[in-house]
Design a protein around this motif. Sequence first.
Motif, mmCIF file in Angstrom:
data_model
loop_
_atom_site.group_PDB
_atom_site.id
_atom_site.type_symbol
_atom_site.label_atom_id
_atom_site.label_comp_id
_atom_site.label_asym_id
_atom_site.label_seq_id
_atom_site.Cartn_x
_atom_site.Cartn_y
_atom_site.Cartn_z
ATOM 1 N N ARG A 122 4.057 1.639 -1.107
ATOM 2 C CA ARG A 122 4.549 1.784 -2.656
ATOM 3 C C ARG A 122 3.500 2.636 -3.655
ATOM 4 O O ARG A 122 3.829 3.284 -4.337
ATOM 5 C CB ARG A 122 5.292 0.657 -3.260
ATOM 6 C CG ARG A 122 6.506 0.218 -2.317
ATOM 7 C CD ARG A 122 7.256 -0.775 -3.240
ATOM 8 N NE ARG A 122 6.323 -2.308 -3.013
ATOM 9 C CZ ARG A 122 6.640 -3.034 -2.213
ATOM 10 N NH1 ARG A 122 7.304 -3.017 -1.345
ATOM 11 N NH2 ARG A 122 5.840 -4.247 -2.184
ATOM 12 N N ARG A 123 2.304 2.042 -3.464
ATOM 13 C CA ARG A 123 1.443 2.310 -4.339
ATOM 14 C C ARG A 123 1.107 3.609 -4.235
ATOM 15 O O ARG A 123 0.799 4.691 -5.074
ATOM 16 C CB ARG A 123 -0.236 1.526 -4.293
ATOM 17 C CG ARG A 123 0.265 0.129 -4.950
ATOM 18 C CD ARG A 123 -1.271 -0.644 -5.235
ATOM 19 N NE ARG A 123 -1.653 -0.913 -4.024
ATOM 20 C CZ ARG A 123 -1.489 -2.035 -3.359
ATOM 21 N NH1 ARG A 123 -0.597 -2.685 -3.856
ATOM 22 N NH2 ARG A 123 -2.064 -2.304 -1.897
ATOM 23 N N SER A 124 0.749 4.076 -2.969
ATOM 24 C CA SER A 124 0.406 5.549 -2.387
ATOM 25 C C SER A 124 1.364 6.604 -2.803
ATOM 26 O O SER A 124 1.132 7.726 -2.927
ATOM 27 C CB SER A 124 -0.151 5.668 -1.104
ATOM 28 O OG SER A 124 0.915 5.219 -0.203
ATOM 29 N N GLN B 269 3.555 6.682 -5.141
ATOM 30 C CA GLN B 269 3.503 7.023 -6.459
ATOM 31 C C GLN B 269 2.452 7.952 -7.052
ATOM 32 O O GLN B 269 2.452 8.745 -8.013
ATOM 33 C CB GLN B 269 3.410 5.695 -7.595
ATOM 34 C CG GLN B 269 4.620 4.706 -7.472
ATOM 35 C CD GLN B 269 4.391 3.532 -8.069
ATOM 36 O OE1 GLN B 269 3.284 3.381 -8.678
ATOM 37 N NE2 GLN B 269 5.383 2.381 -8.072
ATOM 38 N N CYS C 269 0.738 -1.162 0.115
ATOM 39 C CA CYS C 269 -0.065 0.034 -0.092
ATOM 40 C C CYS C 269 0.920 1.058 0.121
ATOM 41 O O CYS C 269 0.505 2.287 -0.720
ATOM 42 C CB CYS C 269 -1.013 0.173 1.264
ATOM 43 S SG CYS C 269 -2.289 -1.243 1.263
#
Length: 506
Positions: free
Chosen positions: A200-202, A204, A198
């Motif tokens: 790493r996704r947020s 970006q 979560c």
Amino acid sequence: MVSMFLNTLTPKFYVALTGTSSLISGLILIFEWWYFRKYGTSFIEQVSVSHLRPLLGGVDNSSPTNSNSSNGDADSNRQSVSECKVWRNPLNLFRGAEYNRYTWVTGREPLTYYDMNLSAQDHQTFFTCDSDHLRPADAIMQKAWRERNPQARISAAHESLELEDCATASILLAEEEATTIVEAEKLFKQALKTGEGCYRRSQQLQHHGAQYEAQHRRDTNVLVYIKRRLAMCSRKLGRTREAVKMLRDLMKEFPLLSMFNIHENLLESLLELQNYADVQAVLAKYDDISLPKSATICYTAALLKARAVSDKFSPEAASRRGLSTAEMNAVEAIHRAVEFNPHVPKYLLEMKSLILPPEHILKRGDSEAIAYAFFHLQHWKRVEGALNLLHCTWEGTFRMIPYPLEKGHLFYPYPICTETADRELLPTVFHEVSVYPKKELPFFILFTAGLCSFTAMLALLTHQFPELMGVFAKAFLSTLFAPLNFIMEKVESILPSSLWHQLTRI
């Protein structure tokens, strides 16, 4: 001859005598009070302790010193931190594996409703955001963190995990359902996998709008919390070196999150390893005038200074030869720590019983003292003579602090609101909240005040009733000098009259 002398005294003499003695005692009282207000001790007591007691062979165990710190002025003027701000305890225990275990054994609740309510607010702040409604699992957890019933929270966490992997659900189960540290560690490792994904996704998407930025902030808080608790699990399971590495990596990865006080976890782990050089390096970075102080910072600094001299320290030897430079530095560090939080020494010296630390602490309060001593008492015991040095010197701190507390010595004045907040944070049913040691008036000031009042009353009575007071005074002095008259009569009966006549003429 004494009787003849007393009979010649007039009422005017008694008026003058009582008036003069009342004036003198009043002047002494005023001077004593001024000296006490300015220096915090009685002048007569100071003279007797400093000059008369050494002549009589006494030893002063408190070893008071006039300490000065390079950071003193800056600390006393810096009041950027709210006096009674409540902080999250960096070393708070696990509810399921530790706090609940205490309840099972004793039947007592170690946490107050106020403390748990603050934790609920923290969880909502750190683990939720406005976009949680977009994901069903996060929406369930958003309601779970607001739930007051523990079983309802645990059921909601399981429901969330049935929908998908949810880091915050695993956190809740690790904190409240796991009954051992091993189980808690397993759940935190499960949360770590989900939390890192979560994050790493947020990361970006964080610059795509306020909503994504808030989500990234939440994911950062979750990841930091998980890694910190995993390090604490390793520390509790005896893998201290692994815990130190995890905490160092966490501080390097998120250097701006100093508000979480991760360095206090690191200090405790390094002390367990007896790696005092690294402890000093951490202190050099965080014991800075621009950063808020804590009991951990101040007392760890005092422990390191005491470690250099405590094994050979003797109060008797120190009173004879004086304190060496290293001993002076250690005593000054102890005074600094005690001024910051005066409640800690009684727990370290085991003068007061410890209880489980709360989940929140009030800096400079009893709650912080309990949290520090609970984890650091073993480190003080490990250093030979450290507790003895603390015992001999800690009370001397209060002689240096002005009274009343219109200003501090090294820090701003001790907050008067700590007692009220500590009563909310600590279970007062089985724990007596420690309060700031009151500086009582010295005996000599009370004695001088009584003497002044007594002589003033005598002067007034003598002025109003000179004849009657003269009779009372003669009767009192006659009684007082009766033994002397008896001795003189015996001497007259033994010595020849001619010799006695010559002595009286001389």
